[in-house]
Design an enzyme around this catalytic site. Structure first.
Site, PDB file in Angstrom:
ATOM      1  N   GLY A 223       0.781  -1.242   0.000  1.00 51.29           N
ATOM      2  CA  GLY A 223       0.000   0.000   0.000  1.00 51.29           C
ATOM      3  C   GLY A 223       0.805   1.280   0.000  1.00 51.29           C
ATOM      4  N   GLY A 225       2.320   2.498  -2.638  1.00 51.12           N
ATOM      5  CA  GLY A 225       2.235   3.167  -3.933  1.00 51.12           C
ATOM      6  C   GLY A 225       3.164   2.604  -4.989  1.00 51.12           C
ATOM      7  CB  THR A 227       0.431  -0.694  -8.192  1.00 52.98           C
ATOM      8  OG1 THR A 227       0.657  -1.833  -7.391  1.00 52.98           O
ATOM      9  CG2 THR A 227      -0.243  -1.088  -9.473  1.00 52.98           C
ATOM     10  CG  HIS A 442      -7.612   0.275  31.442  1.00 52.11           C
ATOM     11  ND1 HIS A 442      -7.132  -0.960  31.820  1.00 52.11           N
ATOM     12  CD2 HIS A 442      -6.980   0.577  30.293  1.00 52.11           C
ATOM     13  CE1 HIS A 442      -6.249  -1.380  30.941  1.00 52.11           C
ATOM     14  NE2 HIS A 442      -6.145  -0.464  29.979  1.00 52.11           N
ATOM     15  CD  GLU A 443      -8.588   3.434  27.733  1.00 56.59           C
ATOM     16  OE1 GLU A 443      -7.539   3.996  27.346  1.00 56.59           O
ATOM     17  OE2 GLU A 443      -8.802   2.224  27.536  1.00 56.59           O
ATOM     18  CG  HIS A 446      -3.424   3.512  29.288  1.00 53.01           C
ATOM     19  ND1 HIS A 446      -2.339   2.699  29.453  1.00 53.01           N
ATOM     20  CD2 HIS A 446      -4.450   2.696  28.920  1.00 53.01           C
ATOM     21  CE1 HIS A 446      -2.694   1.436  29.207  1.00 53.01           C
ATOM     22  NE2 HIS A 446      -3.978   1.416  28.884  1.00 53.01           N
TER      23      HIS A 446
HETATM   24  P1  ADP Z   1       1.293  -1.165  -3.548  1.00 59.70           P
HETATM   25  O1  ADP Z   1       1.400  -1.542  -4.975  1.00 59.70           O
HETATM   26  O2  ADP Z   1       2.553  -0.576  -2.986  1.00 59.70           O
HETATM   27  O3  ADP Z   1       0.743  -2.222  -2.646  1.00 59.70           O
HETATM   28  P2  ADP Z   1      -0.614   0.672  -4.568  1.00 59.70           P
HETATM   29  O4  ADP Z   1       0.238   1.410  -5.527  1.00 59.70           O
HETATM   30  O5  ADP Z   1      -1.512  -0.350  -5.133  1.00 59.70           O
HETATM   31  O6  ADP Z   1       0.256   0.027  -3.426  1.00 59.70           O
HETATM   32  O7  ADP Z   1      -1.439   1.728  -3.720  1.00 59.70           O
HETATM   33  C1  ADP Z   1      -2.796   1.593  -3.480  1.00 59.70           C
HETATM   34  C2  ADP Z   1      -3.466   2.927  -3.463  1.00 59.70           C
HETATM   35  O8  ADP Z   1      -3.005   3.706  -2.358  1.00 59.70           O
HETATM   36  C3  ADP Z   1      -3.156   3.769  -4.665  1.00 59.70           C
HETATM   37  O9  ADP Z   1      -4.040   3.514  -5.696  1.00 59.70           O
HETATM   38  C4  ADP Z   1      -3.309   5.187  -4.144  1.00 59.70           C
HETATM   39  O10 ADP Z   1      -4.651   5.580  -4.166  1.00 59.70           O
HETATM   40  C5  ADP Z   1      -2.885   5.063  -2.705  1.00 59.70           C
HETATM   41  N1  ADP Z   1      -1.493   5.465  -2.523  1.00 59.70           N
HETATM   42  C6  ADP Z   1      -0.495   4.679  -2.069  1.00 59.70           C
HETATM   43  N2  ADP Z   1       0.657   5.365  -1.997  1.00 59.70           N
HETATM   44  C7  ADP Z   1       0.410   6.604  -2.429  1.00 59.70           C
HETATM   45  C8  ADP Z   1       1.206   7.762  -2.595  1.00 59.70           C
HETATM   46  N3  ADP Z   1       2.506   7.776  -2.298  1.00 59.70           N
HETATM   47  N4  ADP Z   1       0.606   8.878  -3.074  1.00 59.70           N
HETATM   48  C9  ADP Z   1      -0.699   8.880  -3.353  1.00 59.70           C
HETATM   49  N5  ADP Z   1      -1.501   7.817  -3.231  1.00 59.70           N
HETATM   50  C10 ADP Z   1      -0.977   6.683  -2.764  1.00 59.70           C
END
Ligand code: ADP
Length: 619
Positions: A223, A225, A227, A442-443, A446
């Site tokens: 996640g 970025g 891809t 508890h909270e 902390h």
């Molecule tokens: P990965 O391939 O690293 O698992 P992705 O490229 O599929 O992650 O990212 C998933 C989504 O998260 C993207 O489509 C985008 O919407 C968001 N995202 C992730 N990184 C960024 C970034 N650096 N800037 C903007 N959006 C991002």
């Protein structure tokens, strides 16, 4: 983009057309029909003229009666043709009797006689039809299929395409991405801009003899970025983009994955210059272990094919392969050597500024209120990936719609941060007043401990509204700025803060509850890491006791010491936790009045901000 290019992109439907692709079953069916027809039409037609056996006396009667037209004499039997009661021709046979007059009788009756059987099928023909013919057909079919298979292995692409690779290669069309859409990954963008530059003007590089990078490996947690970056490279360079996931190469039959790789590169070469993006390359690029019966022939063949293809294509053709993985340590060394994926671009979790930028990039797609403080949200989301931040903005927008507003507000975003961290609020949960009180103590335990220590992040919010994640309440602390280094004192203070909840329960109620289970888990993790990985123990000093095996995915660790040492490590971890527990106890005992006052305030309000908390504490 020129019009031609656009057309090219639009036409990039590289799926092999399924026309003329008939399953093997189809051919078996045809053969089956042929055999059945042969058996029912040919063989029975020979048998159909059934022969009726009659005694010799009747044969003589028929001859004398003039009914017999033909006679064939054999060694053991006489076959003759006579007309039956209805006047139809019928074949009869009878045993041979020593009858010297027979020839005379036949001549007198004017019968045609000979020494052959005109109508009976030869047993050899029968044998051929019912045994050899079907066998021949199956042999022919078998060798035909074998030929097809071997052709396919050799890359053949014929219309009778049983066993074609069916490689699906997607060319992303539609809106192309740019670097502007990727926020907070400046180093990665810089590293990739050289690829973009190369694809723009390869001649500049070729003139000086420089070879382009063939493969670039994007490494980082999910996640972040990767891809998106690959798409942006394609978008910036204005070239076609092939995207395939490593898992799509995984096939049941040996050779099929390799065929897909071949297909992919064939198509990429046709469309060069272009970008090929292989996501999750670790699925096919795992280290080959060399074990004899690993059962991974298929995967190895696929990997070998990928290696061969990467060596094979000319570097000046303009095909750049980008691959992404979050398990770089598991990749085969052969994949990483020069000439293959020799460039490695880290795509790490965004820092504070990166998170703020990502929030802003995504906020552009929504109608946001003007007074949004993105920095606060970014500070509250330390450790969140780009995908999670994108999700937070969207969750905020959904909340705004749910509440019938036209704009996304700061509260929406803050609430969705909590949703992502702790799940939705469980408004329907019924919690007894007694339990609510325990949770409140508890909270505040902390929060109080956190506030009374120097090197500890300020309290941002305290709530006792239950969440769908199972948390009955939580205390949110937000660091002032981005932290890259954490000192031993800060880690220790974290342990003390985590112990604060349980300690408050013990002091007020004299008992322990299950509410601290998550705190206990975190405390143990931190204390262990301090001793085994950060060298913060006086006994072991800078000795690495555990190795992190999977840095991007959860960070599993493996112990690399003798059992005796491990025992001492456990002892140290325990002592560290006990000491934190004791310190928390001291802090709370010194501030008992404030604990009561704050807990009761929280019980009434259910959610209080850091400022409210500090105001009461400092009064
Ligand atoms: P990965 O391939 O690293 O698992 P992705 O490229 O599929 O992650 O990212 C998933 C989504 O998260 C993207 O489509 C985008 O919407 C968001 N995202 C992730 N990184 C960024 C970034 N650096 N800037 C903007 N959006 C991002």
């Amino acid at each position: 983009m020129s019009e031609n290019d656009q057309k090219n992109k639009r036409n990039l439907n590289f799926n092999n057309s399924p026309q003329n692709r008939k399953p093997a079953l189809f051919y078996f069916f045809i053969i089956f029909i042929l055999v059945v027809l042969g058996n029912t039409l040919l063989v029975p037609s020979i048998e159909k003229r059934s022969v009726i056996e009659v005694p010799y006396s009747e044969f003589l009667t028929e001859v004398e009666g003039g009914d017999v037209s033909e006679v064939v004499m054999e060694q053991n039997e006489i076959t003759f043709v006579a007309s039956d009661e209805d006047g139809n021709r019928q074949i009869y046979n009878t045993g041979v009797v020593d009858d010297p007059d027979l020839v005379n009788r036949l001549t007198e009756a004017d019968v045609v006689f000979a020494k052959e059987i005109p109508t009976e099928a030869s047993p050899i023909l029968y044998f051929l039809m019912s045994w050899i013919f079907p066998l021949l057909i199956f042999w022919a079919l078998g060798s035909f299929l074998a030929r097809r298979m071997s052709k396919r292995m050799g890359g053949g692409n014929s219309p009778l395409s049983f066993g074609d690779s069916k490689a699906k290669v997607y060319a992303k069309t539609g809106d192309s991405k740019t670097f502007a859409q990727v926020a907070g990954q400046d180093e990665a963008k810089e590293a990739l801009s050289e690829v973009v530059d190369y694809l723009h003007d390869p001649s500049k590089y070729q003139a000086i003899g420089a070879k382009n990078p063939k493969g670039v490996l994007l490494v980082g947690p999910p996640g972040t970025g990767k891809t998106l970056l690959a798409q942006a490279v394609a978008g910036e360079a204005d070239v076609p983009f092939f995207s395939i996931s490593g898992s799509e190469f995984v096939e049941m039959f040996v050779g099929r994955g390799a065929a897909k790789v071949r297909d992919l590169f064939k198509q990429a070469n046709e469309k060069a210059p272009c970008i090929v993006f292989i996501d999750e390359i670790d699925t096919i690029g795992k280290k080959r272990d060399g074990a004899g019966f690993s059962g991974n022939d298929e995967r190895e063949q696929t990997l070998n094919q990928l290696l061969a293809e990467m060596d094979g294509f000319e570097s000046n053709k303009g095909v750049v392969i980008l691959a992404a993985t979050n398990r770089p340590e598991s990749l085969d060394a052969a994949l990483l050597r020069p000439g293959r994926f020799d460039r490695r671009v880290p795509v790490e979790l965004p820092d504070l500024r990166g998170r703020e930028d990502i929030l802003r990039v995504h906020a552009k797609n929504y109608i946001m209120a003007n007074d949004i403080d993105y920095n606060t949200i970014a500070r509250a989301t330390s450790g969140a990936s780009g995908a999670e931040l994108a999700n937070i903005v969207n969750e905020g927008a959904l909340r705004a719609v749910r509440e019938g507003r036209q704009q996304v507000s700061q509260t929406d975003l803050e609430e969705s941060v909590e949703t992502v961290i702790a799940g939705y609020q469980r408004k329907s949960a019924v919690i007894s007043p007694k339990e609510k009180e325990i949770v409140a103590y508890h909270e505040i335990g902390h929060a109080l401990v956190a506030a009374k220590q120097l090197d500890s992040a300020p309290v941002h919010k305290i709530t006792i509204v239950p969440r769908t994640s199972g948390a009955l309440g939580y205390t949110m602390q937000i660091e002032e700025g981005e932290k890259f280094l954490i000192s031993k004192t800060e880690l220790y203070n974290k342990l003390v803060t985590l112990a604060g909840g349980r300690v408050a329960e013990e002091i007020i109620y004299g008992s322990k509850s299950t509410g601290a289970s998550n705190d206990i888990e975190q405390m143990t993790k931190i204390a262990r890491a301090m001793i085994t990985r950060y060298g913060m123990s006086d006994t072991f000093g800078m000795m690495q006791i555990e190795t992190q095996t999977n840095q991007y995915l959860g960070g599993d660790t493996s112990l690399n010491v003798a059992p005796g040492t491990a025992e001492r490590v456990d002892q140290e971890v325990m002592e560290l936790i006990q000491s934190a527990h004791q310190k928390a106890g001291e802090i709370i005992s010194d501030n008992l009045n404030k604990l009561h006052e704050l807990a009761h305030y929280l019980l009434v309000e259910e959610t209080i901000t850091g400022e409210e908390f500090m105001k009461i504490l400092e009064d």
